[in-house]
Design an enzyme around this catalytic site. Sequence first.
Site, PDB file in Angstrom:
ATOM      1  N   ARG A 219     -12.719   7.330  -0.668  1.00  0.00           N
ATOM      2  CA  ARG A 219     -11.655   7.374  -0.063  1.00  0.00           C
ATOM      3  C   ARG A 219     -11.230   7.409   1.164  1.00  0.00           C
ATOM      4  O   ARG A 219     -11.928   8.596   1.806  1.00  0.00           O
ATOM      5  CB  ARG A 219     -11.984   9.004  -0.524  1.00  0.00           C
TER       6      ARG A 219
ATOM      7  N   HIS B  73      -1.772  11.521   5.825  1.00  0.00           N
ATOM      8  CA  HIS B  73      -3.031  11.962   6.587  1.00  0.00           C
ATOM      9  C   HIS B  73      -3.037  13.119   7.142  1.00  0.00           C
ATOM     10  O   HIS B  73      -3.856  12.833   8.034  1.00  0.00           O
ATOM     11  CB  HIS B  73      -4.956  11.755   5.642  1.00  0.00           C
TER      12      HIS B  73
ATOM     13  N   GLU C 252      -3.534  17.237   0.737  1.00  0.00           N
ATOM     14  CA  GLU C 252      -2.762  18.215   0.970  1.00  0.00           C
ATOM     15  C   GLU C 252      -2.033  19.643   2.090  1.00  0.00           C
ATOM     16  O   GLU C 252      -1.894  20.001   3.094  1.00  0.00           O
ATOM     17  CB  GLU C 252      -3.855  19.433   1.919  1.00  0.00           C
TER      18      GLU C 252
ATOM     19  N   ASN D 172      -8.726  19.584  -3.684  1.00  0.00           N
ATOM     20  CA  ASN D 172      -9.738  19.744  -2.530  1.00  0.00           C
ATOM     21  C   ASN D 172     -10.099  21.474  -2.266  1.00  0.00           C
ATOM     22  O   ASN D 172      -8.739  22.370  -2.991  1.00  0.00           O
ATOM     23  CB  ASN D 172      -8.652  19.658  -1.260  1.00  0.00           C
TER      24      ASN D 172
ATOM     25  N   TYR E 107     -12.399  24.505  -0.807  1.00  0.00           N
ATOM     26  CA  TYR E 107     -13.062  25.246   0.482  1.00  0.00           C
ATOM     27  C   TYR E 107     -13.658  26.859  -0.024  1.00  0.00           C
ATOM     28  O   TYR E 107     -15.074  26.656   0.110  1.00  0.00           O
ATOM     29  CB  TYR E 107     -13.083  24.842   2.053  1.00  0.00           C
TER      30      TYR E 107
ATOM     31  N   GLU F  95     -12.011  16.454  -2.017  1.00  0.00           N
ATOM     32  CA  GLU F  95     -12.338  16.840  -1.048  1.00  0.00           C
ATOM     33  C   GLU F  95     -13.526  18.639  -1.263  1.00  0.00           C
ATOM     34  O   GLU F  95     -13.347  19.510  -2.537  1.00  0.00           O
ATOM     35  CB  GLU F  95     -11.987  17.540   0.514  1.00  0.00           C
TER      36      GLU F  95
HETATM   37  O1  IFM Z   1     -10.916  18.284   7.858  1.00  0.00           O
HETATM   38  C1  IFM Z   1     -10.440  18.196   6.669  1.00  0.00           C
HETATM   39  C2  IFM Z   1      -9.226  17.902   5.889  1.00  0.00           C
HETATM   40  O2  IFM Z   1      -8.805  16.416   7.139  1.00  0.00           O
HETATM   41  C3  IFM Z   1      -8.765  18.022   4.974  1.00  0.00           C
HETATM   42  N1  IFM Z   1      -8.795  19.236   4.590  1.00  0.00           N
HETATM   43  C4  IFM Z   1      -9.791  19.824   4.979  1.00  0.00           C
HETATM   44  C5  IFM Z   1     -10.762  19.318   5.702  1.00  0.00           C
HETATM   45  C6  IFM Z   1     -12.024  20.461   6.641  1.00  0.00           C
HETATM   46  O3  IFM Z   1     -11.160  21.933   7.432  1.00  0.00           O
END
Ligand code: IFM
Length: 442
Positions: A80, A124, A169, A290, A292, A352
């Site tokens: 990606r 992006h 995002e 995505n 985290y 992600e």
């Molecule tokens: O690096 C970023 C990415 O561009 C978008 N999602 C989160 C990642 C980590 O912060």
Amino acid sequence: MTTAPMPDFPAGFRWGVSTAAYQIEGAATADGRGPSIWDTFAHSPGRIADGSTGDVACDHYHRYAEDVALLAGLGVSAYRFSIAWPRVQPTGAGAANPAGLDFYDRLVDELLGHGVDPVATLFHWDLPQALEDTGGWLNRDTAHRFAEYADLVAARLGDRVKLWITLNEPFIHMSLGHGMGVHAPGRMLLFDAFPVAHHQLLGHGLAVSALRARSTSPVAIANNYSPVRLAGDTDADRAAGAAYDALHNRLLTDPLLGLGYPEEPGLDPGVVRDGDLDVIAAPLDVLGVNYYNPTGIRAAEEGSPLPFEIVPLGGYPRTAFDWPVVPDGLRELLVGLRDRYGDALPPIQVTESGCAYDDTQDADGRVADPERIAYLDGHLRAVRAAIDEGVDVTGYFVWSLLDNWEWAEGFTKRFGLVHVDYATQRRTPKSSYAWLRDVIRG
Ligand code: IFM
């Protein structure tokens, strides 16, 4: 980290890694590329932690063949990447810049030649600066410009890209870029940033039509999600949690999946015109997720401009970004999406998932990153657990292939499976690269 063998994933599961143009390409003025809002922002004093810019980044524009060889060595079935709008349309409008598209043409062919599916993100965050000068995503016209750009890209690459991702995002681009001012373009509008969400979604819907007119490949959007963890148990805390959940997790997904905007955040619906919600709810083939970490929330203090307060989540290991490592949050998120949206939810790909650590080379030049291995191990098991609970998850992309330019953090945060020495551009696969290769082989 458990020593139990990694469970199997369903046949056809898509293994991938993700990157983004401004974070890796460099070559900021090559072949007619115009400036983006991130060029402007990064070159403004005080905006980036280490004062760096993405002018050179990982020089991927010139080293893409070496990077595709790294992908092939890893054994991923998909890559990606994002397409820089200002390479394709240097001012965000008008005819395509052929030299800009040539780069992605070369990249796509190189990927296919190595058996790796190209997965292309159209936006992006690197909006052409010329569009920002006319209001950027606050201006409804930008949605139409985005659809025209999507058409130009699909006309050139539509026969070879295997999955389209319209936006990356959009919530983060709205909140950090236009609400809080810590990302480009640096606006601080708080809730008045809502038109940025709506116009991105409108652009997404219009782009879906443009892509489908040129390409038979599936279409997705990649949203950032963060499950809410309440830091108190009063009614006010619960109301604050619901408000944050509506803002971060539902503001974009509800209208994308046909439910209209949630009421909780108290957004000004003035920018929403008749017919917009139908455009936005164009059927999706895949929902990109995505993830985290979860977010700790409690009730806001009297007089706060926000209806919630974000608090650190204690009791978990932390990454170099100080983000808590909570693999089960990914399972909870995937199951929660299925429970909330039911039949309206398309198959999910985790577009992600990754972590930053202070990875350094040892005296022999090797880079050991056991924390990243533990992180990926936990998150892959969380995906498998969600599949076991009946969620249709068909892929997982690690953020990121390479250490790269992490937006406002500059080069200070390393997310890669491959270490990059920015002085020499030397790439060194970390121990997590070998670990993931073995998992994929298995
Ligand atoms: O690096 C970023 C990415 O561009 C978008 N999602 C989160 C990642 C980590 O912060």
